[in-house]
Scaffold this motif. Structure first.
Motif, mmCIF file in Angstrom:
data_model
loop_
_atom_site.group_PDB
_atom_site.id
_atom_site.type_symbol
_atom_site.label_atom_id
_atom_site.label_comp_id
_atom_site.label_asym_id
_atom_site.label_seq_id
_atom_site.Cartn_x
_atom_site.Cartn_y
_atom_site.Cartn_z
ATOM 1 N N ARG A 166 0.835 -1.222 0.000
ATOM 2 C CA ARG A 166 0.000 0.000 0.000
ATOM 3 C C ARG A 166 0.863 1.263 0.000
ATOM 4 N NH1 ARG A 166 -2.857 -3.028 3.633
ATOM 5 N NH2 ARG A 166 -2.048 -1.876 5.407
ATOM 6 N N GLY A 169 2.277 1.887 -3.326
ATOM 7 C CA GLY A 169 1.283 2.503 -4.205
ATOM 8 C C GLY A 169 1.231 4.013 -4.023
ATOM 9 N N LEU A 170 1.257 4.461 -2.769
ATOM 10 C CA LEU A 170 1.269 5.906 -2.499
ATOM 11 C C LEU A 170 2.530 6.557 -3.076
ATOM 12 C CD1 LEU A 170 0.096 5.946 1.226
ATOM 13 C CD2 LEU A 170 -1.195 6.746 -0.761
ATOM 14 N N ARG A 172 4.381 5.485 -5.528
ATOM 15 C CA ARG A 172 4.322 5.495 -6.996
ATOM 16 C C ARG A 172 3.389 6.602 -7.504
ATOM 17 N NH1 ARG A 172 7.650 2.207 -8.797
ATOM 18 N NH2 ARG A 172 8.241 0.341 -7.677
ATOM 19 N N ASN A 173 2.304 6.847 -6.782
ATOM 20 C CA ASN A 173 1.419 7.959 -7.160
ATOM 21 C C ASN A 173 2.163 9.290 -7.079
ATOM 22 O OD1 ASN A 173 -0.773 6.308 -7.668
ATOM 23 N ND2 ASN A 173 -1.680 6.607 -5.657
ATOM 24 N N LEU A 174 2.903 9.488 -5.988
ATOM 25 C CA LEU A 174 3.679 10.712 -5.843
ATOM 26 C C LEU A 174 4.714 10.821 -6.960
ATOM 27 C CD1 LEU A 174 4.584 13.233 -4.294
ATOM 28 C CD2 LEU A 174 6.019 11.743 -2.870
ATOM 29 N N ARG A 175 5.350 9.730 -7.253
ATOM 30 C CA ARG A 175 6.364 9.714 -8.321
ATOM 31 C C ARG A 175 5.727 10.064 -9.672
ATOM 32 N NH1 ARG A 175 10.355 4.669 -9.866
ATOM 33 N NH2 ARG A 175 11.684 5.889 -11.218
ATOM 34 N N ASP A 176 4.553 9.527 -9.941
ATOM 35 C CA ASP A 176 3.867 9.826 -11.207
ATOM 36 C C ASP A 176 3.437 11.290 -11.284
ATOM 37 O OD1 ASP A 176 4.252 7.235 -12.088
ATOM 38 O OD2 ASP A 176 2.224 6.581 -11.557
ATOM 39 N N ILE A 177 3.094 11.877 -10.142
ATOM 40 C CA ILE A 177 2.715 13.300 -10.129
ATOM 41 C C ILE A 177 3.924 14.163 -10.483
ATOM 42 C CG2 ILE A 177 2.068 15.210 -8.599
ATOM 43 C CD1 ILE A 177 0.230 13.132 -7.148
ATOM 44 N N PRO A 180 5.381 12.579 -14.672
ATOM 45 C CA PRO A 180 4.386 11.859 -15.494
ATOM 46 C C PRO A 180 5.080 11.106 -16.627
ATOM 47 C CG PRO A 180 3.834 14.194 -15.277
ATOM 48 C CD PRO A 180 5.200 14.005 -14.706
#
Length: 181
Positions: A166, A169-170, A172-177, A180
């Motif tokens: 979990r 996942g958080l 990776r979301n920050l990394r994608d922000i 991109p």
């Protein structure tokens, strides 16, 4: 050329001090890579380390079982190839990694996932295998299954792996922000 419009660094105290001295008044921005690395280490480090500690027993047990199976193979028991192949499949967790290093790669989490995947394959093999409990292959496969079941049956281990997944996942979301794709 004149002073730069801005500086980008890892924000270490030595760099900040030098930049303020050499380029007073120039904006100083944080490097996204270093920021993510530091956030990821703080966010994922303790869980990743705990998971790795929980895997030590499994790794050492699998190494011993592999040595025994290879010795049996050399002694003429070709059936041990099954066990060696299953153990080697777990070792292939490295192919899931991106070679960016921790915290961008979580080798302990990938290792645990491979253990869970191979556990289900081992259960299927043991369900269909026609060998007696006294057979060395059967004994090794049961011991192998027992080692791998720790990843599923140990509540603290399973909770730790789920929590790390979990948090990953958080992260990776920050990394994608920030980056991109």
């Amino acid at each position: 050329f004149g002073p730069p419009d801005a500086l980008v660094s890892d924000m270490s105290s030595a760099i900040l001090k030098a930049a303020a001295e050499v380029f007073p008044g120039v904006r100083h921005l944080v490097c996204h890579f270093h920021f993510l690395r530091d956030v990821g280490t703080a966010l994922l480090g303790p869980e990743h380390e705990a998971l790795g500690h929980g895997l030590k027993h499994i790794r050492s047990g699998l190494a011993r079982l592999r040595r025994e199976a290879v010795a049996a193979l050399r002694g003429g028991d070709a059936r041990q190839t099954w066990l060696v192949g299953l153990i080697d499949r777990i070792g292939e967790y490295r192919t899931d990694l991106s070679a960016e290093g921790f915290p961008f790669d979580l080798p302990n989490l990938h290792y645990a996932r491979h253990c869970a995947e191979v556990l289900s394959q081992t259960e299927a093999i043991l369900g269909r295998l026609r060998v007696r409990p006294a057979d060395p292959l059967y004994r090794r496969l049961v011991e192998f299954r027992t080692l791998l079941r720790h990843t599923a049956d140990s509540a603290p281990f399973a909770r730790g792996a789920a929590r790390l997944a979990r948090l990953d996942g958080l992260f990776r979301n920050l990394r994608d922000i920030l980056h991109p794709r």
